[in-house]
Enzyme design. Structure first.
Site, PDB file in Angstrom:
ATOM      1  N   CYS A   1      -6.794   0.941  -0.332  1.00 20.36           N
ATOM      2  CA  CYS A   1      -6.685   0.252   0.955  1.00 20.36           C
ATOM      3  C   CYS A   1      -6.811  -1.236   0.683  1.00 20.36           C
ATOM      4  CB  CYS A   1      -7.767   0.712   1.935  1.00 20.36           C
ATOM      5  SG  CYS A   1      -7.592  -0.052   3.571  1.00 20.36           S
TER       6      CYS A   1
ATOM      7  N   CYS B   1      -0.043   5.726   7.379  1.00 23.42           N
ATOM      8  CA  CYS B   1      -1.387   5.362   7.796  1.00 23.42           C
ATOM      9  C   CYS B   1      -1.371   4.543   9.087  1.00 23.42           C
ATOM     10  CB  CYS B   1      -2.076   4.566   6.687  1.00 23.42           C
ATOM     11  SG  CYS B   1      -3.773   4.094   7.074  1.00 23.42           S
TER      12      CYS B   1
ATOM     13  N   ASN C   1     -22.438 -15.298  18.053  1.00 20.56           N
ATOM     14  CA  ASN C   1     -21.415 -15.880  17.176  1.00 20.56           C
ATOM     15  C   ASN C   1     -20.984 -17.274  17.630  1.00 20.56           C
ATOM     16  OD1 ASN C   1     -19.633 -15.396  14.861  1.00 20.56           O
ATOM     17  ND2 ASN C   1     -17.955 -15.351  16.331  1.00 20.56           N
TER      18      ASN C   1
ATOM     19  N   CYS D   1      -8.426 -10.875  22.658  1.00 24.93           N
ATOM     20  CA  CYS D   1      -7.884  -9.946  21.663  1.00 24.93           C
ATOM     21  C   CYS D   1      -6.723  -9.147  22.234  1.00 24.93           C
ATOM     22  CB  CYS D   1      -8.979  -9.017  21.133  1.00 24.93           C
ATOM     23  SG  CYS D   1      -9.809  -8.033  22.397  1.00 24.93           S
TER      24      CYS D   1
ATOM     25  N   CYS E   1       0.839  -1.201   0.000  1.00 25.12           N
ATOM     26  CA  CYS E   1       0.000   0.000   0.000  1.00 25.12           C
ATOM     27  C   CYS E   1       0.870   1.246   0.000  1.00 25.12           C
ATOM     28  CB  CYS E   1      -0.920   0.002   1.221  1.00 25.12           C
ATOM     29  SG  CYS E   1      -1.968   1.475   1.320  1.00 25.12           S
TER      30      CYS E   1
ATOM     31  N   GLN F   1     -16.912  -9.523  13.885  1.00 24.79           N
ATOM     32  CA  GLN F   1     -15.531  -9.750  13.461  1.00 24.79           C
ATOM     33  C   GLN F   1     -15.356  -9.261  12.025  1.00 24.79           C
ATOM     34  OE1 GLN F   1     -13.288 -10.482  15.463  1.00 24.79           O
ATOM     35  NE2 GLN F   1     -14.098 -11.767  17.099  1.00 24.79           N
TER      36      GLN F   1
ATOM     37  N   CYS G   1      -2.697   0.048   9.101  1.00 23.30           N
ATOM     38  CA  CYS G   1      -1.830  -1.131   9.060  1.00 23.30           C
ATOM     39  C   CYS G   1      -0.447  -0.753   9.588  1.00 23.30           C
ATOM     40  CB  CYS G   1      -1.680  -1.661   7.633  1.00 23.30           C
ATOM     41  SG  CYS G   1      -3.191  -2.324   6.938  1.00 23.30           S
TER      42      CYS G   1
ATOM     43  N   GLU H   1     -24.629 -10.642  27.553  1.00 23.06           N
ATOM     44  CA  GLU H   1     -24.047  -9.525  26.818  1.00 23.06           C
ATOM     45  C   GLU H   1     -24.450  -8.224  27.511  1.00 23.06           C
ATOM     46  OE1 GLU H   1     -22.382  -6.846  24.576  1.00 23.06           O
ATOM     47  OE2 GLU H   1     -21.963  -8.965  24.206  1.00 23.06           O
TER      48      GLU H   1
ATOM     49  N   PHE I   1     -20.113 -12.390  27.202  1.00 23.90           N
ATOM     50  CA  PHE I   1     -19.798 -11.393  26.176  1.00 23.90           C
ATOM     51  C   PHE I   1     -20.173 -11.979  24.816  1.00 23.90           C
ATOM     52  CE2 PHE I   1     -16.742 -11.013  29.680  1.00 23.90           C
ATOM     53  CZ  PHE I   1     -16.931  -9.691  30.090  1.00 23.90           C
TER      54      PHE I   1
END
Length: 449
Positions: free
Chosen positions: A170, A88, A314, A404, A82, A280, A91, A330, A309
Site C-alpha cells: 500500500c 481496491c 488543530n 472536505c 500499486c 488528519q 485509492c 466540539e 468543530f
C-alpha cells in the site's frame, strides 16, 4: 489497449460495453459523458478519452459505469504504482498523473461553487500539496478469515463491495505502516482468534507506529503473548478494542507514554490523541493548512476567535499562541477533554473548550455573545448548514471555512453570501493524493469590513 477489471459486484453481471468520449470530470473526479440523453458517470476515465464503458448502475436520471477499455488515452493517464489499484477501494485515482490531480481537484471546487452558489472567489491560491505516496499516517484495514478455505484476508474493501482485498503493498501509507502489512498478516494467521478480529487501525505517531486490534471475543493467554512479542519487535504502542469505542485501551507501550501524538513544528506543538480520535492523515498538508489558515485569518492579541468543530485543537491552539482569546467547540466530550489537556501541555491559557452539539439550534448563544471577531469552521462532510445563521448573528468580520466536500461548501457559501459575506480567497488542499477526496479552505469576509 488493456481491458480493466470492473470493481465490485458488477463483475458478476457483465454487460455489453458502450463506446463514449469523456467530456469532463465530476466533483468526485469521475469521468462524465452522455448516453441516450442521460449523464453517465464513469470510474477509471479521464477527460478527452475514448473508452468502452460497462454500465453497472441505472438510475432514473443518470447512469454509472466503469471504463473497461481505454481506446484513446489522455496524456495525463499513468500506469498505477500499486498492484491492487484496479480493485481496491482505498485509492481511486492512481491512473491520473499525480502532478495533474491537484489542478483537477481545484477545478472541481470552482465548478461546484459556480453551479450551486453562483460564486467565484476573488482570489484562488495555489493548491497545498505533499508527496503523492508514503503520506498516509493512519488507515483502517478490514480482516476476514474464510473458515472453509482457511484463508485470511487483510486489507481495504473492494470498490463498490464489502469484499476484502488482500494487500501485499500500500504505497500511499507511511513506509513504517506499509512495512507492517505482511508481519501483521502472519501474526493473525498464528492467532487463536484469527476469525474474531474484525479490523486493524494502523497509526503513525510522533514516536513510532501503533496498531489497534478490534476483536470480537476475549483473547487467549497465548494470543496475548503473541501480541506482546509482536509489539516488542515492531511497535511503539498496541491497543485493544474488545467492544465499543469506550473499550479501547493500551495493551502494550514502549516507555511510559501510552499517548499517540502528532506535531505542528511551526507552532512548537505536540498534540496527544487516542486511536479513534479524528486526526488528519497527511501531516505535511495539515501543517501547511494550519499555517495558511493562520496567515489568512491573522488572529490578533485581544481578538475573540471561535473555533467550531475544533477536535483536538488543530486550529485553536495555533490561534491562541498568536495571542487571540479562543473558544473551541466540539461535539465529543472526550475530544474536548483531550483538547484541554493539549492546551495545558502547551502552556496556552487564553483558551476554553466546550462540548456542544452544533446541529441543534441555540448552542452558541450559551457560550458567547455577539462581538466575536473571527470564526474558524471545520465541519464534517455534511457541512455546517445548521449553524451558519447563528455564526452570522455573532457578527464576525471574517469566517475561515475548511471543507472536505465541495458540494456542502458551495451550499453553505450561498448562505453566507445571502447574509452579507463575500468569498475573498479559496485554496484546495490535496490531503489525500491518489483519491477523489477534496479538501478546501475558503475565507469569507463581511461586506464593508
Amino acid at each position: 489497449m488493456k481491458f480493466f477489471q470492473q470493481p465490485g459486484r458488477a463483475r458478476q453481471r457483465p454487460q455489453k460495453p458502450i463506446a463514449v468520449t469523456v467530456e469532463g470530470m465530476t466533483h468526485d473526479l469521475r469521468g462524465i459523458a452522455r448516453h441516450e440523453g442521460k449523464p453517465l458517470f464513469i470510474d477509471n476515465a479521464l477527460p478527452g478519452e475514448r473508452v468502452m464503458v460497462r454500465v453497472d448502475r441505472t438510475h432514473g436520471r443518470y447512469l454509472e459505469g466503469y471504463a473497461a477499455r481505454i481506446d484513446e488515452a489522455s496524456s495525463e493517464r499513468r500506469i498505477p504504482r500499486c498492484e491492487h489499484s484496479e480493485r481496491c477501494g482505498g485509492c481511486s485515482l492512481q491512473y491520473l498523473d499525480e502532478l495533474a490531480q491537484p489542478g483537477h481537484k481545484q477545478q472541481a471546487v470552482l465548478d461546484q461553487l459556480e453551479r450551486i452558489a453562483r460564486l467565484k472567489p476573488q482570489r484562488v491560491e495555489p493548491p497545498l500539496t505533499s508527496p503523492a505516496f508514503g503520506y498516509r499516517t493512519r488507515a483502517r484495514l478490514a480482516v476476514y478469515f474464510h473458515r472453509k478455505q482457511k484463508q485470511l484476508l487483510v486489507g481495504f474493501r473492494e470498490a463498490r463491495s464489502r469484499q476484502v482485498i488482500h494487500l501485499n503493498q500500500c504505497p500511499v501509507l507511511a513506509p513504517e505502516l506499509e512495512s507492517l502489512i505482511q508481519p501483521l498478516q502472519q501474526l493473525l494467521l498464528e492467532m487463536d482468534a484469527r476469525d474474531r478480529v474484525s479490523h486493524l487501525e494502523l497509526l503513525q505517531g510522533e514516536d513510532g507506529p501503533a496498531v489497534l486490534f478490534r476483536h470480537l471475543q476475549e483473547l487467549s493467554g497465548e494470543d496475548l503473548h503473541r501480541l506482546q512479542r509482536f509489539a516488542e519487535n515492531h511497535l511503539q504502542q498496541l491497543y485493544l478494542q474488545p467492544g465499543d469505542s469506550a473499550s479501547v485501551h493500551c495493551f502494550w507501550q514502549r516507555g511510559e507514554d501510552s499517548q499517540l501524538r502528532y506535531s505542528l513544528p511551526r507552532y512548537s506543538l505536540s498534540l496527544a490523541y487516542q486511536p479513534l480520535d479524528f486526526t488528519q492523515v497527511n501531516p505535511v498538508v495539515n501543517e501547511a493548512m494550519v499555517t495558511q489558515a493562520m496567515a489568512w485569518l491573522a488572529p490578533q492579541p485581544g481578538e475573540l476567535v471561535l473555533d467550531l468543530f475544533c477536535g483536538l485543537g488543530n486550529f485553536s491552539l495555533p490561534a491562541a499562541k498568536g495571542g487571540a482569546n479562543v473558544i473551541g467547540v466540539e461535539g465529543s466530550a472526550a475530544m474536548v477533554q483531550r483538547a484541554l489537556e493539549n492546551a495545558r501541555t502547551a502552556g496556552v491559557d487564553d483558551i476554553s473548550f466546550h462540548a456542544l452539539d452544533l446541529t441543534q439550534p441555540g448552542q452558541l448563544q450559551a457560550i458567547c455573545e455577539p462581538g466575536v471577531d473571527k470564526v474558524i469552521l471545520d465541519p464534517p462532510r455534511a457541512g455546517a448548514t445548521e449553524v451558519v445563521a447563528e455564526i452570522c448573528q455573532l457578527g464576525p468580520g471574517s469566517i475561515l471555512y475548511v471543507s472536505c466536500d465541495p458540494a456542502t461548501l458551495a451550499r453553505d457559501a450561498a448562505q453566507l453570501r445571502d447574509r452579507g459575506y463575500s468569498l475573498e480567497r479559496l485554496c484546495t488542499m490535496d490531503m489525500f493524493p491518489q483519491t477523489g477526496h477534496i479538501e478546501s479552505m475558503a475565507l469569507f469576509v463581511r461586506s464593508g469590513h
